[in-house]
Design a protein around this motif. Structure first.
Motif, PDB file in Angstrom:
ATOM      1  N   ARG A  24       1.185  -1.256   0.504  1.00 17.69           N
ATOM      2  CA  ARG A  24      -0.135   0.254   0.403  1.00 17.69           C
ATOM      3  C   ARG A  24       0.878   1.540  -0.166  1.00 17.69           C
ATOM      4  N   ALA A  25       1.681   1.083   0.571  1.00 19.41           N
ATOM      5  CA  ALA A  25       2.327   2.115   0.480  1.00 19.41           C
ATOM      6  C   ALA A  25       3.710   2.399  -0.577  1.00 19.41           C
ATOM      7  N   ALA A  26       3.828   1.839  -0.689  1.00 14.35           N
ATOM      8  CA  ALA A  26       4.435   1.795  -2.329  1.00 14.35           C
ATOM      9  C   ALA A  26       3.623   2.172  -3.948  1.00 14.35           C
ATOM     10  N   TYR A  27       2.820   1.894  -3.405  1.00 16.61           N
ATOM     11  CA  TYR A  27       0.943   2.074  -4.341  1.00 16.61           C
ATOM     12  C   TYR A  27       1.172   3.968  -4.225  1.00 16.61           C
ATOM     13  N   VAL A  28       0.949   3.821  -2.839  1.00 17.07           N
ATOM     14  CA  VAL A  28       0.670   5.092  -3.093  1.00 17.07           C
ATOM     15  C   VAL A  28       1.343   6.047  -2.985  1.00 17.07           C
ATOM     16  N   ASN A  29       2.829   6.249  -2.903  1.00 15.93           N
ATOM     17  CA  ASN A  29       4.147   6.933  -2.771  1.00 15.93           C
ATOM     18  C   ASN A  29       4.337   7.034  -4.037  1.00 15.93           C
ATOM     19  N   ASN A  74      13.550  -1.540  -4.843  1.00 17.95           N
ATOM     20  CA  ASN A  74      14.048  -0.620  -5.564  1.00 17.95           C
ATOM     21  C   ASN A  74      13.398   0.786  -4.807  1.00 17.95           C
ATOM     22  N   THR A  75      12.165   0.038  -3.827  1.00 19.12           N
ATOM     23  CA  THR A  75      12.084   1.722  -3.396  1.00 19.12           C
ATOM     24  C   THR A  75      12.125   1.868  -1.960  1.00 19.12           C
ATOM     25  N   ALA A  76      12.605   0.516  -1.342  1.00 21.27           N
ATOM     26  CA  ALA A  76      13.830   0.174  -0.329  1.00 21.27           C
ATOM     27  C   ALA A  76      14.504   0.551  -0.116  1.00 21.27           C
ATOM     28  N   VAL A  81      18.721   4.571   1.399  1.00 19.16           N
ATOM     29  CA  VAL A  81      19.366   5.858   1.137  1.00 19.16           C
ATOM     30  C   VAL A  81      19.016   7.411   1.894  1.00 19.16           C
ATOM     31  N   ASP A  82      17.765   7.358   1.147  1.00 15.10           N
ATOM     32  CA  ASP A  82      17.270   9.371   1.567  1.00 15.10           C
ATOM     33  C   ASP A  82      17.244   9.479   3.806  1.00 15.10           C
ATOM     34  N   ARG A  83      16.732   8.042   3.635  1.00 16.24           N
ATOM     35  CA  ARG A  83      16.943   8.406   5.464  1.00 16.24           C
ATOM     36  C   ARG A  83      18.271   8.725   6.084  1.00 16.24           C
ATOM     37  N   ALA A  84      19.344   8.144   5.590  1.00 13.09           N
ATOM     38  CA  ALA A  84      20.896   8.290   5.837  1.00 13.09           C
ATOM     39  C   ALA A  84      21.227   9.878   5.700  1.00 13.09           C
ATOM     40  N   ALA A  92      25.503   6.645  -2.432  1.00 10.90           N
ATOM     41  CA  ALA A  92      24.402   6.104  -2.348  1.00 10.90           C
ATOM     42  C   ALA A  92      23.357   6.332  -3.404  1.00 10.90           C
ATOM     43  N   GLY A  93      24.171   7.209  -4.254  1.00  8.78           N
ATOM     44  CA  GLY A  93      23.949   7.247  -6.459  1.00  8.78           C
ATOM     45  C   GLY A  93      23.955   6.049  -6.206  1.00  8.78           C
ATOM     46  N   LEU A  94      25.239   5.990  -6.201  1.00  8.79           N
ATOM     47  CA  LEU A  94      25.473   4.100  -7.029  1.00  8.79           C
ATOM     48  C   LEU A  94      24.099   2.764  -6.697  1.00  8.79           C
ATOM     49  N   ALA A  95      23.790   2.989  -5.523  1.00  7.92           N
ATOM     50  CA  ALA A  95      22.910   2.237  -4.631  1.00  7.92           C
ATOM     51  C   ALA A  95      21.788   2.529  -5.297  1.00  7.92           C
ATOM     52  N   LYS A  96      21.362   3.550  -5.724  1.00  6.54           N
ATOM     53  CA  LYS A  96      19.477   4.597  -6.212  1.00  6.54           C
ATOM     54  C   LYS A  96      20.312   3.469  -7.354  1.00  6.54           C
ATOM     55  N   ASP A  97      21.274   4.227  -8.187  1.00  7.93           N
ATOM     56  CA  ASP A  97      20.880   3.644  -9.909  1.00  7.93           C
ATOM     57  C   ASP A  97      21.370   2.280 -10.052  1.00  7.93           C
ATOM     58  N   LEU A  98      21.900   0.903  -8.939  1.00  9.14           N
ATOM     59  CA  LEU A  98      21.440   0.023  -9.690  1.00  9.14           C
ATOM     60  C   LEU A  98      20.937  -0.638  -9.276  1.00  9.14           C
ATOM     61  N   GLY A  99      19.854   0.354  -8.246  1.00  9.43           N
ATOM     62  CA  GLY A  99      18.227  -0.462  -7.565  1.00  9.43           C
ATOM     63  C   GLY A  99      17.737  -0.016  -9.425  1.00  9.43           C
ATOM     64  N   SER A 100      17.668   0.801  -9.274  1.00 14.29           N
ATOM     65  CA  SER A 100      16.900   1.482 -10.928  1.00 14.29           C
ATOM     66  C   SER A 100      17.201   0.286 -11.718  1.00 14.29           C
TER      67      SER A 100
END
Length: 124
Positions: A24-29, A74-76, A81-84, A92-100
């Protein structure tokens, strides 16, 4: 103080509730998760028409779920990363890019499997 974890059915019940809360959180956000969810729902009936065997049906439906799973992961990653912190960080950018990239590969797998099964259906 001793903290005991739920076991048996209670554990399953709570785990299921947390999973639904996450979906639900993923769908909403997350707009990407919404788009992919709607695409999967639209493609689900097509899977029953395209598939010529139970194995093909399983593959077609599995690819739709794979995309959703990758988007959730990817959302997780992005949330952690954003929480950190908000400052720029190369890792952090690499982690996001790898998830994508994982989401992209899952979309490619989906296209290849659907394309291959459609090809077989239309030419066979």
């Amino acid at each position: 103080m001793i903290i005991t974890k739920a076991t048996g059915f209670a554990r399953f019940y709570h785990a299921t509730r947390y999973s639904i809360k996450g979906i639900r959180a993923a769908y909403v956000n997350e707009p990407a998760f919404r788009y992919e969810s709607w695409a999967a729902l639209a493609m689900l009936p097509a899977a029953f028409w395209v598939a010529q065997s139970g194995l093909q049906l399983g593959l077609l439906i599995s690819t739709l779920l794979l995309v959703l799973i990758m988007e959730l992961l990817n959302t997780a990653i992005e949330a952690v990363v954003d929480r950190a912190g908000t400052e720029f960080n190369t890792l952090a950018g690499l982690a996001k890019d790898l998830g994508s990239a994982a989401v992209l590969f899952s979309l490619l797998i989906t296209a290849l499997i659907w394309g291959g099964i459609l090809f077989d259906r239309l030419t066979g």
